[in-house]
Enzyme design. Sequence first.
Site, PDB file in Angstrom:
ATOM      1  N   GLY A  39       0.812  -1.220   0.000  1.00  0.00           N
ATOM      2  CA  GLY A  39       0.000   0.000   0.000  1.00  0.00           C
ATOM      3  C   GLY A  39       0.840   1.261   0.000  1.00  0.00           C
ATOM      4  N   ASP A  40       1.983   1.220   0.676  1.00  0.00           N
ATOM      5  CA  ASP A  40       2.894   2.361   0.697  1.00  0.00           C
ATOM      6  C   ASP A  40       3.407   2.652  -0.712  1.00  0.00           C
ATOM      7  OD1 ASP A  40       4.710   4.358   1.933  1.00  0.00           O
ATOM      8  OD2 ASP A  40       6.261   2.925   1.352  1.00  0.00           O
ATOM      9  N   VAL A  41       3.764   1.604  -1.424  1.00  0.00           N
ATOM     10  CA  VAL A  41       4.248   1.766  -2.805  1.00  0.00           C
ATOM     11  C   VAL A  41       3.140   2.334  -3.694  1.00  0.00           C
ATOM     12  CG1 VAL A  41       5.081   0.525  -4.846  1.00  0.00           C
ATOM     13  CG2 VAL A  41       5.968  -0.057  -2.579  1.00  0.00           C
TER      14      VAL A  41
END
Length: 157
Positions: A39-41
Amino acid sequence: MKFAQYQILKEHALAACKAAGADFPAAKQLNPILLAYIGDVVFSMYIRLRLLPVSSHVRIVNDLGAKMVSAVYQCQAMTELKARLTPEEEAVFRRGRNAKSQVPKSASVYEYRMATAFEALLGYLFLEEQEQRLHELLDESFVIITERIQAAKKKED
């Protein structure tokens, strides 16, 4: 984790990467920290792409992007979005929020846990290929974060 354990796990992961045709694990079964990693990416890429038309200067895009993907602003977005989650999304949110991880000094424990929940939810939606819902949350969070940054700037001035 001891270094020797780390090396063994790393070698196992590299061997798995070489395996042809290996399927992705089911998103519901992934560790919430891994969902948050994905999700961060997804969120970082989305933010940087949305900022491309704003400036042709890399430093401005990078500085603004770094601020927008911070745990503090992700927490604020998640706080607003939380009431509109489906039951399935709420379950992923709770798993992400309750995941144990190191909290950086740049955010409170609450902010970091909410940001982890936000990223886990985005990672889950991405892996489940729920593109329409993913884009809804990305767009809404971008608006929320932009408004919060502008409000903070007005307070400073």
